[in-house]
Design an enzyme around this catalytic site. Structure first.
Site, PDB file in Angstrom:
ATOM      1  N   TYR A 122       0.701  -1.107   0.293  1.00  0.00           N
ATOM      2  CA  TYR A 122       0.053   0.377  -0.199  1.00  0.00           C
ATOM      3  C   TYR A 122       0.839   1.253  -0.334  1.00  0.00           C
ATOM      4  O   TYR A 122       1.345   1.220   1.235  1.00  0.00           O
ATOM      5  CB  TYR A 122      -1.272   0.165   1.004  1.00  0.00           C
ATOM      6  CG  TYR A 122      -1.755  -1.163   0.778  1.00  0.00           C
ATOM      7  CD1 TYR A 122      -3.282  -0.551   0.942  1.00  0.00           C
ATOM      8  CD2 TYR A 122      -2.212  -1.487   1.362  1.00  0.00           C
ATOM      9  CE1 TYR A 122      -4.790  -0.882   0.779  1.00  0.00           C
ATOM     10  CE2 TYR A 122      -3.278  -4.003   1.208  1.00  0.00           C
ATOM     11  CZ  TYR A 122      -4.061  -3.202   0.497  1.00  0.00           C
ATOM     12  OH  TYR A 122      -4.758  -3.670   0.521  1.00  0.00           O
ATOM     13  N   HIS A 125      -4.096  -2.832  -7.854  1.00  0.00           N
ATOM     14  CA  HIS A 125      -5.568  -3.276  -7.671  1.00  0.00           C
ATOM     15  C   HIS A 125      -6.641  -2.545  -7.407  1.00  0.00           C
ATOM     16  O   HIS A 125      -7.867  -2.645  -8.076  1.00  0.00           O
ATOM     17  CB  HIS A 125      -4.855  -3.989  -6.645  1.00  0.00           C
ATOM     18  CG  HIS A 125      -6.781  -4.812  -6.395  1.00  0.00           C
ATOM     19  ND1 HIS A 125      -6.910  -4.294  -5.135  1.00  0.00           N
ATOM     20  CD2 HIS A 125      -7.111  -5.994  -6.287  1.00  0.00           C
ATOM     21  CE1 HIS A 125      -8.382  -5.905  -5.000  1.00  0.00           C
ATOM     22  NE2 HIS A 125      -8.322  -6.986  -5.828  1.00  0.00           N
ATOM     23  N   HIS A 126      -6.285  -1.268  -6.732  1.00  0.00           N
ATOM     24  CA  HIS A 126      -7.231  -0.890  -6.161  1.00  0.00           C
ATOM     25  C   HIS A 126      -6.724   0.964  -5.853  1.00  0.00           C
ATOM     26  O   HIS A 126      -5.556   0.585  -5.279  1.00  0.00           O
ATOM     27  CB  HIS A 126      -8.446  -0.637  -5.825  1.00  0.00           C
ATOM     28  CG  HIS A 126      -8.297  -1.048  -4.157  1.00  0.00           C
ATOM     29  ND1 HIS A 126      -7.531  -2.043  -3.601  1.00  0.00           N
ATOM     30  CD2 HIS A 126      -7.955  -0.472  -2.950  1.00  0.00           C
ATOM     31  CE1 HIS A 126      -7.392  -1.824  -2.194  1.00  0.00           C
ATOM     32  NE2 HIS A 126      -7.525  -1.210  -1.925  1.00  0.00           N
ATOM     33  N   HIS A 154      -2.878   0.462  -3.701  1.00  0.00           N
ATOM     34  CA  HIS A 154      -2.590  -0.973  -3.320  1.00  0.00           C
ATOM     35  C   HIS A 154      -2.208  -1.397  -4.637  1.00  0.00           C
ATOM     36  O   HIS A 154      -2.497  -2.624  -5.939  1.00  0.00           O
ATOM     37  CB  HIS A 154      -3.982  -1.821  -3.491  1.00  0.00           C
ATOM     38  CG  HIS A 154      -3.842  -2.577  -3.133  1.00  0.00           C
ATOM     39  ND1 HIS A 154      -4.843  -4.188  -2.916  1.00  0.00           N
ATOM     40  CD2 HIS A 154      -2.500  -3.759  -2.494  1.00  0.00           C
ATOM     41  CE1 HIS A 154      -4.356  -5.083  -2.518  1.00  0.00           C
ATOM     42  NE2 HIS A 154      -2.978  -5.421  -2.600  1.00  0.00           N
ATOM     43  N   HIS A 158     -16.535  -4.640  -3.122  1.00  0.00           N
ATOM     44  CA  HIS A 158     -15.445  -4.887  -3.500  1.00  0.00           C
ATOM     45  C   HIS A 158     -14.880  -6.433  -2.691  1.00  0.00           C
ATOM     46  O   HIS A 158     -15.496  -6.090  -1.417  1.00  0.00           O
ATOM     47  CB  HIS A 158     -14.649  -3.317  -3.239  1.00  0.00           C
ATOM     48  CG  HIS A 158     -12.936  -4.529  -3.033  1.00  0.00           C
ATOM     49  ND1 HIS A 158     -12.778  -4.099  -4.163  1.00  0.00           N
ATOM     50  CD2 HIS A 158     -12.253  -4.180  -1.888  1.00  0.00           C
ATOM     51  CE1 HIS A 158     -10.981  -4.084  -3.800  1.00  0.00           C
ATOM     52  NE2 HIS A 158     -11.282  -3.910  -2.205  1.00  0.00           N
ATOM     53  N   HIS A 216     -11.694  -9.477  -2.417  1.00  0.00           N
ATOM     54  CA  HIS A 216     -10.163  -9.527  -3.037  1.00  0.00           C
ATOM     55  C   HIS A 216     -10.531 -11.127  -3.560  1.00  0.00           C
ATOM     56  O   HIS A 216     -11.523 -11.637  -4.791  1.00  0.00           O
ATOM     57  CB  HIS A 216      -9.328  -9.577  -2.242  1.00  0.00           C
ATOM     58  CG  HIS A 216      -8.820  -8.823  -1.786  1.00  0.00           C
ATOM     59  ND1 HIS A 216      -8.055  -8.502  -0.488  1.00  0.00           N
ATOM     60  CD2 HIS A 216      -9.207  -7.753  -1.665  1.00  0.00           C
ATOM     61  CE1 HIS A 216      -7.401  -7.107  -0.231  1.00  0.00           C
ATOM     62  NE2 HIS A 216      -7.935  -6.879  -0.817  1.00  0.00           N
ATOM     63  N   MET A 257     -12.018  -9.086   1.967  1.00  0.00           N
ATOM     64  CA  MET A 257     -12.755  -7.722   1.969  1.00  0.00           C
ATOM     65  C   MET A 257     -13.863  -8.424   1.828  1.00  0.00           C
ATOM     66  O   MET A 257     -13.816  -9.138   0.723  1.00  0.00           O
ATOM     67  CB  MET A 257     -11.856  -6.635   1.443  1.00  0.00           C
ATOM     68  CG  MET A 257     -10.568  -6.549   2.627  1.00  0.00           C
ATOM     69  SD  MET A 257     -10.155  -4.775   0.946  1.00  0.00           S
ATOM     70  CE  MET A 257      -8.400  -4.528   1.950  1.00  0.00           C
TER      71      MET A 257
END
Length: 627
Positions: free
Chosen positions: A239, A270-271, A340, A419, A421, A494
């Site tokens: 992160y 990823h985000h 991320h 959202h 994973h 998540m």
């Protein structure tokens, strides 16, 4: 010019739709669509203003084959137009719908040229193994037009045919192909044509989507919040945080009306999220560019979401009545970008400058918008056993939180981004008021972590103080040998629904996890009653979960504990502190019925032949068979 005049009149009528009945608008939209698909492309582009909001478009092959579609909510049907579906060498084209992108149990409309004319359309479905095509006993692909290059047809949301896949507002997988060989469509069954990857494909999209939103303001300001040539660390999960100071123009309040992702490493990002630093205007936040774990303590206040993106998402536009407020004399000028990076192959030397382009209007709109997180805390207190088709975990925004945090008039939710994973396969957020369950906030039965759109909602829920919102994520852990834990890593899980709403409140996070006391008692039970000797009562939660030998009864015990026992509730303001006035540790859980009906059939004489519906798949813990 007569055609152009008709289209202009149609457009004017659509933009003032409140004057006319829904049925009139539906007929007008259908007429306009049929007229548009009959026009040559230059005229189509020049004459059509209706397409600005009603017509959605995507290239199936990313270059040539253009799919356009219009959703008729009144008639509950979709109108499709395909450009360059054929050329001089192709004899057939198909467009179909798949549950998760595979060819088994797919629902396909075949279009074929016979005797020199593109004049045959056949509604079909495939065998469970995807090797054979069978003609459907009920034909539901209604053709408008077909020529040597294009075709147009329509299809109902729900055809009441068990051998069709129902259209829905979640993620749909569109399959397509074209070929040169002749087909035996007159036969009841024939082999699925084998074509190259250049002449076939799968596209994830939301078919039943809200109208596109136009920005009425003309004098917009644009800013970019991006990384600056960051070397991506060669580790699986990072992160990365970048703190940036906004310019002097933010001394005046303005509204964010649109944000657009700028992704320079799509294989690694990823985000990402942009946060505002919620503190006094004169407080200086140290500029920073590095691993979020080493971020200065002063930056912990940078936690109010401004914009966000995840894989598969694109530009998000606010409705014309609202915008996200930024700036003002008491506004701190610092923001934090958090990216991320998911780098499982441990690639070295990759440079990234991803971030967000944000458009702002100095002219304030009617309502200030806000962003709220629903779902589960990012914590290893929650776990998913291995070998599950669809294990459910629920995060609660309980009635006691909305009671103290929301205004008396409530809030309107207009956008939602779901959202998880890697293991998430389905997400929904349910809405409760006292003992009544209202219409769902958002639902995606065929969710993919590769396609996490921020979606404008067609139905905009009204949430009042005292309402409860329950977000449930289902996870597939078939093939995994050990438990999956909640957390920040891509290998953790998540469960989040980021909702966009107005008017803005101080409520930033409304999420939960199982309470500490409950989890402690669970581990005592597993050690003493289930004889799981690897559990250490004073040890770490992760290791205790990982030491359990999972059997079906133990999976059921875990699930029962999660749905019955008290919560640790995060009813948090933008500064990260909980609202006062309630004991949030050990809060009561919101009672939720175990069975969740997937679809209430309103079809007379549905499935008289007792056929297995294409939608039916593997079953989860609750007996729902949609996977």
């Amino acid at each position: 010019m007569a055609v152009k005049g008709v289209l202009s009149a149609a457009t004017n009528s659509m933009t003032s739709s409140s004057v006319y009945s829904a049925s009139y608008i539906s007929r007008l939209a259908c007429f306009a669509f049929c007229l548009l698909v009959a026009l040559p492309l230059p005229f189509f582009t020049r004459a059509n203003r209706l397409s600005d909001i009603k017509l959605h478009e995507v290239y199936l092959d990313n270059s040539e084959i253009k799919l356009s579609w219009m959703v008729d909510w009144y008639k509950q049907e979709v109108l499709f137009h395909l450009q360059n579906a054929f050329n001089e060498k192709h004899r057939w084209f198909y467009l179909g719908f798949s549950k998760r992108g595979g060819m088994g149990d797919a629902d396909i409309c075949f279009f074929e040229n016979q005797n020199g004319f593109f004049n045959i359309v056949t509604d079909t479905y495939t065998s469970p193994d995807g090797k054979f095509v069978q003609k459907d006993y009920q034909q539901d692909c209604e053709l408008f037009k077909m020529d040597e290059y294009t075709l147009a047809f329509k299809r109902k949301f729900d055809t009441c045919d068990p051998l069709d896949l129902r259209m829905h507002e979640g993620t749909m997988y569109i399959i397509w192909a074209r070929g040169e060989s002749s087909l035996a469509l007159e036969d009841y069954q024939f082999p699925l044509p084998n074509v190259s990857t250049h002449e076939s494909g799968v596209k994830m999209m939301q078919l039943l989507r809200a109208d596109k939103i136009l920005i009425p303001e003309g004098n917009l300001k644009t800013i970019q919040v991006t990384l600056e040539n960051v070397t991506v660390p060669a580790k699986e999960t990072t992160y990365w945080c970048h703190i940036q100071k906004l310019d002097e123009s933010f001394a005046a309040k303005q509204h964010i009306v649109q944000f657009e992702p700028l992704i320079t490493s799509p294989d690694l990002v990823h985000h990402l999220e942009v946060f505002h630093c919620e503190t006094d205007a004169e407080v200086e936040i140290p500029l920073y560019n590095g691993d979020c774990e080493k971020m200065p303590l002063e930056a912990k206040v940078c936690s109010k979401v401004i914009s966000l993106w995840a894989m598969g998402a694109s530009t998000f536009t606010y409705p014309p009545e609202t915008g996200l407020p930024v700036g003002g004399k008491d506004y701190n000028p610092y923001v934090r970008l958090e990216v991320h990076f998911n780098n499982p192959e441990l690639k070295e030397g990759r440079i990234d400058s991803s971030g967000m382009r944000i458009k702002l209007s100095p002219k304030l709109r009617q309502f200030d918008a806000g962003v709220m997180e629903l779902g589960l805390e990012y914590t290893d207190k929650m776990a998913i056993p291995p070998g599950q088709v669809g294990f459910p975990l629920s995060g609660y925004c309980i009635a006691e939180c909305t009671e103290v945090a929301l205004p008396s008039s409530g809030i309107i939710i207009f956008g939602s981004q779901l959202h998880t994973h890697l293991r998430g396969v389905r997400i929904l957020t349910r809405h409760f008021r006292d003992n009544e369950e209202l219409r769902e906030i958002n639902r995606d039965d065929y969710y993919s972590h590769h396609f996490q759109e921020m979606r404008n909602l067609h139905y905009k829920p009204h949430v009042l103080p005292g309402d409860a919102l329950v977000t449930t994520c289902y996870y597939n852990t078939l093939g995994y040998e050990n438990v999956t834990l909640g957390g920040f890593s891509i290998s953790d899980e998540m469960c989040v629904n980021y909702i966009h709403y107005y008017p803005a409140t101080q409520l930033e996070v409304c999420k939960s996890s199982v309470s500490e006391d409950t989890l402690e008692n669970y581990f005592i039970f597993m050690k003493k009653k289930e004889h799981q000797r690897g559990i250490h009562l004073n040890g770490g939660r992760s290791k205790n979960y990982q030491s359990i030998k999972w059997t079906e009864p133990r999976v059921d015990e875990l699930y029962t504990m999660y749905i019955q026992e008290p919560l640790s509730m995060q009813c948090n303001k933008s500064d990260g502190y909980r609202f006062d006035g309630y004991n949030w540790e050990g809060a009561p859980i919101t009672p939720v019925a175990i069975k969740i009906p997937m679809h209430s059939k309103i079809c007379p004489n549905y499935n008289p032949l007792w056929l297995k519906p294409l939608e039916k798949g593997a079953c989860d813990l609750l007996g729902e068979c949609i996977y």
